[in-house]
Write a protein that holds these residues in place. Structure first.
Motif, short mmCIF file in Angstrom:
data_model
loop_
_atom_site.label_atom_id
_atom_site.label_comp_id
_atom_site.label_asym_id
_atom_site.label_seq_id
_atom_site.Cartn_x
_atom_site.Cartn_y
_atom_site.Cartn_z
N LEU A 238 108.13 -23.49 5.24
CA LEU A 238 107.61 -22.50 4.27
C LEU A 238 106.27 -21.76 5.03
O LEU A 238 106.43 -20.54 4.03
CB LEU A 238 107.36 -23.27 2.93
CG LEU A 238 106.51 -23.02 1.84
CD1 LEU A 238 107.22 -21.69 1.03
CD2 LEU A 238 106.15 -23.93 0.76
N ALA A 239 105.64 -21.74 5.49
CA ALA A 239 104.28 -21.23 5.43
C ALA A 239 104.96 -20.28 7.03
O ALA A 239 103.72 -19.18 6.49
CB ALA A 239 103.37 -22.17 6.30
N GLY A 245 114.60 -16.09 3.25
CA GLY A 245 115.31 -16.49 2.37
C GLY A 245 115.63 -18.09 3.12
O GLY A 245 115.43 -19.35 2.36
N VAL A 246 114.80 -17.71 4.33
CA VAL A 246 114.01 -19.65 4.83
C VAL A 246 113.24 -19.68 3.95
O VAL A 246 112.75 -21.43 3.71
CB VAL A 246 114.20 -19.59 6.20
CG1 VAL A 246 113.51 -20.76 6.80
CG2 VAL A 246 115.11 -19.19 7.11
N ARG A 247 112.14 -19.51 3.85
CA ARG A 247 110.32 -19.79 3.34
C ARG A 247 111.36 -19.83 1.45
O ARG A 247 110.41 -20.97 1.23
CB ARG A 247 109.62 -18.40 3.07
CG ARG A 247 109.31 -17.80 4.43
CD ARG A 247 108.33 -17.40 4.72
NE ARG A 247 107.97 -16.32 4.12
CZ ARG A 247 108.53 -15.31 4.18
NH1 ARG A 247 109.04 -14.75 5.34
NH2 ARG A 247 108.63 -13.53 3.51
N MET A 248 111.69 -19.21 1.45
CA MET A 248 112.58 -19.75 -0.32
C MET A 248 113.33 -20.51 0.15
O MET A 248 112.95 -21.75 -1.21
CB MET A 248 113.25 -18.65 -0.73
CG MET A 248 112.71 -17.31 -1.08
SD MET A 248 113.55 -15.61 -1.57
CE MET A 248 113.88 -16.57 -3.49
N GLU A 249 114.07 -21.38 0.51
CA GLU A 249 114.90 -22.45 -0.15
C GLU A 249 113.98 -23.54 1.04
O GLU A 249 114.36 -24.55 -0.02
CB GLU A 249 116.53 -22.18 1.53
CG GLU A 249 117.15 -23.23 1.08
CD GLU A 249 117.38 -23.32 -0.37
OE1 GLU A 249 117.77 -24.18 -1.48
OE2 GLU A 249 117.95 -21.49 0.03
N GLY A 263 100.30 -28.58 -3.03
CA GLY A 263 99.66 -27.65 -2.11
C GLY A 263 99.95 -26.40 -1.17
O GLY A 263 99.85 -25.06 -1.46
N ALA A 264 101.34 -26.84 -0.67
CA ALA A 264 102.67 -26.13 0.14
C ALA A 264 102.42 -24.61 -0.94
O ALA A 264 102.91 -23.86 -0.50
CB ALA A 264 103.24 -26.48 1.03
N VAL A 276 109.08 -14.40 -2.41
CA VAL A 276 108.73 -15.88 -2.37
C VAL A 276 107.46 -16.61 -3.15
O VAL A 276 107.66 -17.25 -3.33
CB VAL A 276 108.40 -16.19 -0.32
CG1 VAL A 276 107.60 -17.52 -0.09
CG2 VAL A 276 109.68 -15.31 0.73
N ARG A 277 106.76 -15.56 -3.25
CA ARG A 277 105.62 -15.37 -4.40
C ARG A 277 106.44 -16.11 -5.46
O ARG A 277 105.66 -17.23 -6.33
CB ARG A 277 105.31 -14.75 -4.12
CG ARG A 277 104.35 -14.06 -2.98
CD ARG A 277 103.11 -13.06 -3.83
NE ARG A 277 103.54 -11.52 -3.82
CZ ARG A 277 103.61 -10.16 -3.53
NH1 ARG A 277 103.86 -10.69 -1.86
NH2 ARG A 277 104.53 -9.91 -3.91
N ARG A 278 106.87 -15.38 -6.11
CA ARG A 278 108.02 -16.08 -7.34
C ARG A 278 108.10 -17.49 -7.45
O ARG A 278 108.40 -17.98 -8.46
CB ARG A 278 109.34 -14.72 -8.35
CG ARG A 278 109.71 -15.18 -9.13
CD ARG A 278 110.31 -13.88 -9.39
NE ARG A 278 111.22 -13.76 -10.82
CZ ARG A 278 111.66 -15.29 -11.20
NH1 ARG A 278 112.50 -16.14 -10.85
NH2 ARG A 278 112.30 -14.63 -12.84
#
Length: 323
Positions: A238-239, A245-249, A263-264, A276-278
């Motif tokens: 995520l970071a 797409g990986v960050r969203m999943e 927090g993350a 990703v922000r959404r």
């Protein structure tokens, strides 16, 4: 197809015993605990006659011998039609128009050319699963890819669809059943990744393929409880994973399975990609009501550079009482 039909019946019985109490969302039975009743030949033939098509054989077999709508990937299988035979509306010929994209020619430039030349690039396809928003699983009824399934975002025609590797509807549905972790039902299905949780973590952290990392992050969403190694890998993805797409999943899986994800998710509100922000905002508001800790970061999205994020933030924060 008799062997495949028999296997599907057996796997459904093993995965969905009755009665089954309602479970949390991440192991729910999409579309309910049951399939709709199979359709008779008259119903199927009427749909085909109105639309001027012959349904692919594997899908036809599923409808007639297994079920019509109900338990399946995401929100479940959509029924062939919600109308009785006498109420089926006049078809416009859309299903009879060929879906022009060939699975052997799946390149973005070719998809862009097809979209530019057609008012409906998804003509010739039938919606079999609604995955949320405008994301759909489609079955090709007419054209060179007849019988194949693909994942598509109908709200973003610039994004090419992705063909599922299964050759037909029956194998696709059986693949979903085979991908259920430890016999449990997971909320959706695009490209589950086989293997143990440790193997999935290895893939998420070490694969050079964004598709493999995405499938690993998604599949971990069905592995409850989430182990510490998987949790740390998802937090790292995520970071810092280079693929949005990986960050969203990772955001989705952490929100579903990790009680300390707030927090993350709040940090992900500053992600460089607006999707990703959404996603992070949606998931943050699902897991916490601590406005004192996270309200300031969330409200910053009311002034986001992207209008879609601003609209979503206005709606979501207003409903949460944080705006």
């Amino acid at each position: 197809m008799d062997d495949v039909v028999a296997r599907i019946h057996a796997k459904l019985s093993a995965a969905c015993p009755e009665p089954v109490p309602r479970r949390p969302a991440f192991v729910r039975a999409p579309g309910g605990r049951r399939l709709g009743s199979p359709l008779g030949e008259q119903r199927v033939a009427a749909f085909e006659a109105v639309n001027g098509v012959r349904l692919p054989a594997a899908y036809r077999t599923f409808l007639r011998e297994i079920g019509n709508g109900g338990i399946g990937p995401d929100c479940g299988l959509l029924p062939l039609t919600r109308w009785k035979v006498r109420d089926i509306p006049e078809g416009g010929g859309r299903l009879g128009q060929p879906f022009a994209w060939d699975p052997d020619g799946c390149v973005p430039a070719e998809w862009a050319r097809l979209c530019a030349g057609q008012t409906d690039p998804y003509a010739g396809t039938h919606r079999v699963v609604h995955r949320g928003c405008m994301e759909m699983t489609l079955l090709v009824i007419t054209g060179p890819a007849r019988g194949r399934l693909l994942e598509a975002n109908l709200g973003d025609l610039a994004a090419p669809p992705a063909f599922h590797p299964a050759p037909d509807f029956l194998r696709w549905y059986e693949d979903w059943l085979d991908g259920l972790p430890e016999g449990r039902l997971v909320p959706d299905f695009r490209g589950q990744s086989p293997g143990s949780s440790d193997e999935l973590v290895d893939r998420l952290t070490g694969s050079d393929s964004a598709d493999e990392r995405l499938a690993a992050a998604y599949t971990l969403g069905g592995r409850h409880p989430l182990g510490s190694r998987a949790r740390e890998a998802l937090l790292a993805a995520l970071a810092g994973d280079p693929h949005r797409g990986v960050r969203m999943e990772a955001a989705k899986t952490l929100a579903d399975l990790y009680g300390g994800a707030a927090g993350a998710l709040a940090r992900a509100l500053g992600d460089p990609d607006h999707w990703v922000r959404r996603r992070a905002l949606v998931r943050l508001l699902e897991v916490t009501d601590d406005e004192r800790a996270y309200g300031s970061a969330a409200r910053a999205l009311l002034h986001d550079e992207n209008p879609n994020v601003r609209m979503a933030a206005t709606d979501l924060l207003g409903r949460a009482g944080w705006a």
